[in-house]
Design a protein around this motif. Structure first.
Motif, PDB file in Angstrom:
ATOM      1  N   GLU A 274       1.200 -24.001  15.331  1.00 11.66           N
ATOM      2  CA  GLU A 274       1.152 -24.148  13.880  1.00 11.66           C
ATOM      3  C   GLU A 274       0.037 -23.270  13.322  1.00 11.66           C
ATOM      4  O   GLU A 274      -1.024 -23.136  13.925  1.00 11.66           O
ATOM      5  CB  GLU A 274       0.900 -25.620  13.510  1.00 11.66           C
ATOM      6  CG  GLU A 274       0.968 -25.908  12.025  1.00 11.66           C
ATOM      7  CD  GLU A 274       0.790 -27.401  11.713  1.00 11.66           C
ATOM      8  OE1 GLU A 274       0.526 -27.729  10.538  1.00 11.66           O
ATOM      9  OE2 GLU A 274       0.900 -28.237  12.643  1.00 11.66           O
ATOM     10  N   ARG A 275       0.282 -22.684  12.165  1.00 10.66           N
ATOM     11  CA  ARG A 275      -0.709 -21.851  11.486  1.00 10.66           C
ATOM     12  C   ARG A 275      -0.864 -22.370  10.059  1.00 10.66           C
ATOM     13  O   ARG A 275       0.122 -22.482   9.315  1.00 10.66           O
ATOM     14  CB  ARG A 275      -0.254 -20.385  11.492  1.00 10.66           C
ATOM     15  CG  ARG A 275      -1.256 -19.400  10.870  1.00 10.66           C
ATOM     16  CD  ARG A 275      -2.411 -19.122  11.807  1.00 10.66           C
ATOM     17  NE  ARG A 275      -3.439 -18.297  11.154  1.00 10.66           N
ATOM     18  CZ  ARG A 275      -3.607 -17.000  11.365  1.00 10.66           C
ATOM     19  NH1 ARG A 275      -2.828 -16.359  12.228  1.00 10.66           N
ATOM     20  NH2 ARG A 275      -4.560 -16.336  10.750  1.00 10.66           N
ATOM     21  N   GLU A 276      -2.101 -22.705   9.673  1.00 14.12           N
ATOM     22  CA  GLU A 276      -2.380 -23.253   8.358  1.00 14.12           C
ATOM     23  C   GLU A 276      -3.460 -22.433   7.667  1.00 14.12           C
ATOM     24  O   GLU A 276      -4.221 -21.706   8.307  1.00 14.12           O
ATOM     25  CB  GLU A 276      -2.839 -24.718   8.467  1.00 14.12           C
ATOM     26  CG  GLU A 276      -1.800 -25.673   9.036  1.00 14.12           C
ATOM     27  CD  GLU A 276      -0.696 -25.999   8.045  1.00 14.12           C
ATOM     28  OE1 GLU A 276      -0.823 -25.646   6.851  1.00 14.12           O
ATOM     29  OE2 GLU A 276       0.310 -26.623   8.466  1.00 14.12           O
ATOM     30  N   TYR A 277      -3.567 -22.598   6.327  1.00 13.76           N
ATOM     31  CA  TYR A 277      -4.514 -21.821   5.541  1.00 13.76           C
ATOM     32  C   TYR A 277      -5.242 -22.712   4.540  1.00 13.76           C
ATOM     33  O   TYR A 277      -4.680 -23.662   4.009  1.00 13.76           O
ATOM     34  CB  TYR A 277      -3.791 -20.708   4.780  1.00 13.76           C
ATOM     35  CG  TYR A 277      -2.870 -19.895   5.644  1.00 13.76           C
ATOM     36  CD1 TYR A 277      -3.384 -18.882   6.447  1.00 13.76           C
ATOM     37  CD2 TYR A 277      -1.506 -20.144   5.677  1.00 13.76           C
ATOM     38  CE1 TYR A 277      -2.540 -18.130   7.265  1.00 13.76           C
ATOM     39  CE2 TYR A 277      -0.658 -19.402   6.488  1.00 13.76           C
ATOM     40  CZ  TYR A 277      -1.181 -18.397   7.281  1.00 13.76           C
ATOM     41  OH  TYR A 277      -0.365 -17.665   8.086  1.00 13.76           O
ATOM     42  N   THR A 278      -6.495 -22.386   4.282  1.00 11.22           N
ATOM     43  CA  THR A 278      -7.273 -23.064   3.251  1.00 11.22           C
ATOM     44  C   THR A 278      -8.091 -21.991   2.532  1.00 11.22           C
ATOM     45  O   THR A 278      -7.696 -20.827   2.516  1.00 11.22           O
ATOM     46  CB  THR A 278      -8.161 -24.163   3.865  1.00 11.22           C
ATOM     47  OG1 THR A 278      -8.865 -24.835   2.810  1.00 11.22           O
ATOM     48  CG2 THR A 278      -9.155 -23.607   4.882  1.00 11.22           C
ATOM     49  N   ASN A 279      -9.223 -22.348   1.934  1.00 12.45           N
ATOM     50  CA  ASN A 279     -10.101 -21.355   1.312  1.00 12.45           C
ATOM     51  C   ASN A 279     -11.549 -21.733   1.568  1.00 12.45           C
ATOM     52  O   ASN A 279     -11.853 -22.835   2.046  1.00 12.45           O
ATOM     53  CB  ASN A 279      -9.809 -21.211  -0.188  1.00 12.45           C
ATOM     54  CG  ASN A 279     -10.117 -22.482  -0.956  1.00 12.45           C
ATOM     55  OD1 ASN A 279     -11.283 -22.836  -1.146  1.00 12.45           O
ATOM     56  ND2 ASN A 279      -9.078 -23.184  -1.400  1.00 12.45           N
ATOM     57  N   ASP A 280     -12.456 -20.824   1.248  1.00 13.74           N
ATOM     58  CA  ASP A 280     -13.860 -21.034   1.602  1.00 13.74           C
ATOM     59  C   ASP A 280     -14.620 -21.891   0.606  1.00 13.74           C
ATOM     60  O   ASP A 280     -15.845 -22.001   0.679  1.00 13.74           O
ATOM     61  CB  ASP A 280     -14.573 -19.686   1.783  1.00 13.74           C
ATOM     62  CG  ASP A 280     -14.576 -18.842   0.516  1.00 13.74           C
ATOM     63  OD1 ASP A 280     -13.804 -19.162  -0.416  1.00 13.74           O
ATOM     64  OD2 ASP A 280     -15.343 -17.870   0.452  1.00 13.74           O
ATOM     65  N   LYS A 281     -13.891 -22.537  -0.314  1.00 10.09           N
ATOM     66  CA  LYS A 281     -14.513 -23.476  -1.244  1.00 10.09           C
ATOM     67  C   LYS A 281     -14.014 -24.904  -1.011  1.00 10.09           C
ATOM     68  O   LYS A 281     -14.528 -25.856  -1.588  1.00 10.09           O
ATOM     69  CB  LYS A 281     -14.204 -23.076  -2.696  1.00 10.09           C
ATOM     70  CG  LYS A 281     -14.586 -21.655  -3.080  1.00 10.09           C
ATOM     71  CD  LYS A 281     -16.078 -21.434  -3.019  1.00 10.09           C
ATOM     72  CE  LYS A 281     -16.481 -20.063  -3.558  1.00 10.09           C
ATOM     73  NZ  LYS A 281     -15.953 -18.937  -2.761  1.00 10.09           N
ATOM     74  N   ALA A 282     -13.002 -25.060  -0.172  1.00  3.99           N
ATOM     75  CA  ALA A 282     -12.354 -26.355   0.029  1.00  3.99           C
ATOM     76  C   ALA A 282     -13.242 -27.338   0.785  1.00  3.99           C
ATOM     77  O   ALA A 282     -14.076 -26.946   1.614  1.00  3.99           O
ATOM     78  CB  ALA A 282     -11.041 -26.167   0.781  1.00  3.99           C
ATOM     79  N   THR A 283     -13.057 -28.628   0.507  1.00  4.82           N
ATOM     80  CA  THR A 283     -13.723 -29.696   1.261  1.00  4.82           C
ATOM     81  C   THR A 283     -12.744 -30.808   1.635  1.00  4.82           C
ATOM     82  O   THR A 283     -13.077 -31.668   2.445  1.00  4.82           O
ATOM     83  CB  THR A 283     -14.891 -30.300   0.457  1.00  4.82           C
ATOM     84  OG1 THR A 283     -14.417 -30.739  -0.820  1.00  4.82           O
ATOM     85  CG2 THR A 283     -16.015 -29.281   0.264  1.00  4.82           C
ATOM     86  N   ASP A 284     -11.576 -30.802   1.037  1.00  5.96           N
ATOM     87  CA  ASP A 284     -10.558 -31.815   1.339  1.00  5.96           C
ATOM     88  C   ASP A 284      -9.422 -31.161   2.122  1.00  5.96           C
ATOM     89  O   ASP A 284      -8.715 -30.301   1.611  1.00  5.96           O
ATOM     90  CB  ASP A 284     -10.021 -32.420   0.036  1.00  5.96           C
ATOM     91  CG  ASP A 284      -8.990 -33.522   0.276  1.00  5.96           C
ATOM     92  OD1 ASP A 284      -8.660 -33.798   1.461  1.00  5.96           O
ATOM     93  OD2 ASP A 284      -8.508 -34.107  -0.705  1.00  5.96           O
ATOM     94  N   PHE A 285      -9.258 -31.589   3.373  1.00 13.98           N
ATOM     95  CA  PHE A 285      -8.253 -30.992   4.251  1.00 13.98           C
ATOM     96  C   PHE A 285      -7.183 -32.001   4.673  1.00 13.98           C
ATOM     97  O   PHE A 285      -6.502 -31.817   5.675  1.00 13.98           O
ATOM     98  CB  PHE A 285      -8.934 -30.410   5.499  1.00 13.98           C
ATOM     99  CG  PHE A 285     -10.055 -29.456   5.172  1.00 13.98           C
ATOM    100  CD1 PHE A 285      -9.789 -28.159   4.782  1.00 13.98           C
ATOM    101  CD2 PHE A 285     -11.369 -29.886   5.208  1.00 13.98           C
ATOM    102  CE1 PHE A 285     -10.813 -27.290   4.453  1.00 13.98           C
ATOM    103  CE2 PHE A 285     -12.404 -29.024   4.886  1.00 13.98           C
ATOM    104  CZ  PHE A 285     -12.130 -27.728   4.503  1.00 13.98           C
ATOM    105  N   SER A 286      -7.053 -33.070   3.880  1.00 10.80           N
ATOM    106  CA  SER A 286      -6.163 -34.157   4.270  1.00 10.80           C
ATOM    107  C   SER A 286      -4.711 -33.703   4.419  1.00 10.80           C
ATOM    108  O   SER A 286      -4.027 -34.110   5.366  1.00 10.80           O
ATOM    109  CB  SER A 286      -6.257 -35.311   3.263  1.00 10.80           C
ATOM    110  OG  SER A 286      -6.018 -34.858   1.939  1.00 10.80           O
ATOM    111  N   ALA A 287      -4.239 -32.854   3.509  1.00 10.05           N
ATOM    112  CA  ALA A 287      -2.846 -32.411   3.585  1.00 10.05           C
ATOM    113  C   ALA A 287      -2.616 -31.554   4.832  1.00 10.05           C
ATOM    114  O   ALA A 287      -1.631 -31.750   5.567  1.00 10.05           O
ATOM    115  CB  ALA A 287      -2.467 -31.622   2.330  1.00 10.05           C
ATOM    116  N   ILE A 288      -3.512 -30.620   5.076  1.00  3.47           N
ATOM    117  CA  ILE A 288      -3.393 -29.756   6.254  1.00  3.47           C
ATOM    118  C   ILE A 288      -3.488 -30.575   7.529  1.00  3.47           C
ATOM    119  O   ILE A 288      -2.670 -30.423   8.446  1.00  3.47           O
ATOM    120  CB  ILE A 288      -4.496 -28.678   6.242  1.00  3.47           C
ATOM    121  CG1 ILE A 288      -4.247 -27.668   5.127  1.00  3.47           C
ATOM    122  CG2 ILE A 288      -4.570 -27.960   7.600  1.00  3.47           C
ATOM    123  CD1 ILE A 288      -5.369 -26.664   4.952  1.00  3.47           C
TER     124      ILE A 288
END
Length: 382
Positions: free
Chosen positions: A203-217
């Motif tokens: 699996e490959r997922e993406y976020t950003n460098d300002k995020a703090t909530d990763f519940s969905a990922i």
């Protein structure tokens, strides 16, 4: 009247003679401005402050050497700037340093800010040494003014992938990255190397460098049931991610590059940081560096703080630039840049010399984990 004139002339000549040979008249300071750029505000400020401290230690030591440049004694001055880890701000700051006619630049910290800034410095004719920007593309731009004293992401990604497969025995790997100029390329290299060595990224997922909530990922990650999660990004996201992985019952190890390999991670991730975390740093572990223990003791004494990651690399980058100037006898970039390209400086982190692209030669890779005492090396690869 003639006697008076003679007396006056004699007095004036004596006065000027005394002034001409006095220490005050002989001393001449040559101001050498060294720019330093890192995020001094925002979630990555702890990196930036750590870097700036390393630069200030080097400036102090260079001034103590009384180096003779351009007909006088060099007085090195640090010109610190904050790019907030933002590429647009990084470009603005780079132009500001060009306009200030600094003699050289140490930085930037992040690859995302270094990429646009490096072009600006190149066009201004200002040499730049980064202690921490690891994107391989930076030294592939053809800018002969850019150097770095740390192994690039190609080396880090390959080392991490091999360790994940050969030592951790990971079978099911999930990869997440922050879409920055640092995190995404590192994750890409890691993923490619995993596949090349017979592993599988499920699996490959993406976020950003300002995020703090990763519940969905992480909810999606949990369904994949990985034994290892690789994160390409910084500790400001890795810390909360570790807390949320534990809350969701994800028991996989978290692996990442030097961006998460900090003492700050233990604060950000709390008691969720331990042997379950693996990270790689370009260079030897601090305790294994030739000058590491002495540098660490001095740093703690001066700042009453622990080194995050890059302070010794910043120190050596600054000293390397100073030594190139010393060899050239000048702080003029046109005169000392050729010396910088061929430098061989024995620093805190080891011997510093550069290949034709500006990458450090023979860069080591250290794989670290964590225990109750903090970050600890588990393998050193060269």
């Amino acid at each position: 009247m003639r006697f008076k004139q003679s007396w006056i002339q004699t007095a004036i000549l004596s006065l000027f003679g005394a002034l001409a040979f006095s220490p005050a008249a002989q001393a001449k300071d040559v101001i050498v401005k060294i720019g330093h750029v890192a995020p001094l505000s925002g979630p990555q400020a702890h990196y930036g402050k750590d870097n700036e401290r390393g630069a200030r230690m080097a400036i102090e030591d260079l001034n103590a050497m009384k180096i003779q440049l351009d007909g006088g004694t060099a007085k090195f001055e640090l010109v610190p700037e904050d790019d907030a880890a933002d590429p647009k701000t990084g470009a603005i700051v780079a132009q500001k340093l060009c306009d200030a006619k600094v003699n050289g630049v140490i930085g930037h910290l992040n690859s995302g800010t270094t990429i646009p800034a490096s072009r600006i410095y190149y066009n201004c004719g200002i040499p730049e040494i980064s202690p921490s920007a690891t994107n391989p593309k930076i030294t592939q731009q053809g800018f002969d003014s850019f150097f770095r004293v740390i192994a690039n992401d190609s080396m880090l990604g390959v080392a991490l992938a091999k360790y994940a497969l050969n030592e951790v025995k990971a079978k099911r790997v999930v990869v997440i990255d922050d879409r920055t100029g640092y995190g995404q390329p590192l994750a890409d290299i890691f993923s490619k190397q995993v596949a090349a060595n017979g592993g599988k990224v499920i699996e490959r997922e993406y976020t950003n460098d300002k995020a703090t909530d990763f519940s969905a990922i992480l909810t999606s990650v949990k369904r994949s049931n990985p034994d290892l999660v690789f994160y390409g990004g910084m500790d400001a996201q890795a810390g909360p991610m570790l807390r949320q992985m534990k809350a969701l019952g994800i028991n996989a190890k978290l692996m990442g590059g030097d961006g998460i390999c900090t003492t700050e991670l233990m604060k950000l991730g709390g008691d969720n940081v331990g042997p379950n975390v693996l990270c790689a740093e370009g260079g030897m572990a601090l305790s294994k560096m030739p000058g590491g223990p002495a540098f660490e003791a001095r740093y703690k004494k001066e700042f009453n703080a622990d080194i995050q990651v890059y302070a010794p690399f910043v120190y050596d980058a600054t000293m390397t630039m100073g030594m190139a100037m010393k060899e050239a006898g000048s702080a003029d970039p046109k005169k000392y840049l050729p010396k910088l390209r061929n430098i061989n400086y024995k620093g805190v982190i080891g011997t510093i010399s550069f290949d034709k692209n500006g990458d450090i030669k023979n860069g080591a890779i250290t794989i670290n984990s964590y225990n109750a005492q903090g970050k600890t090396p588990v393998a050193i690869l060269q």
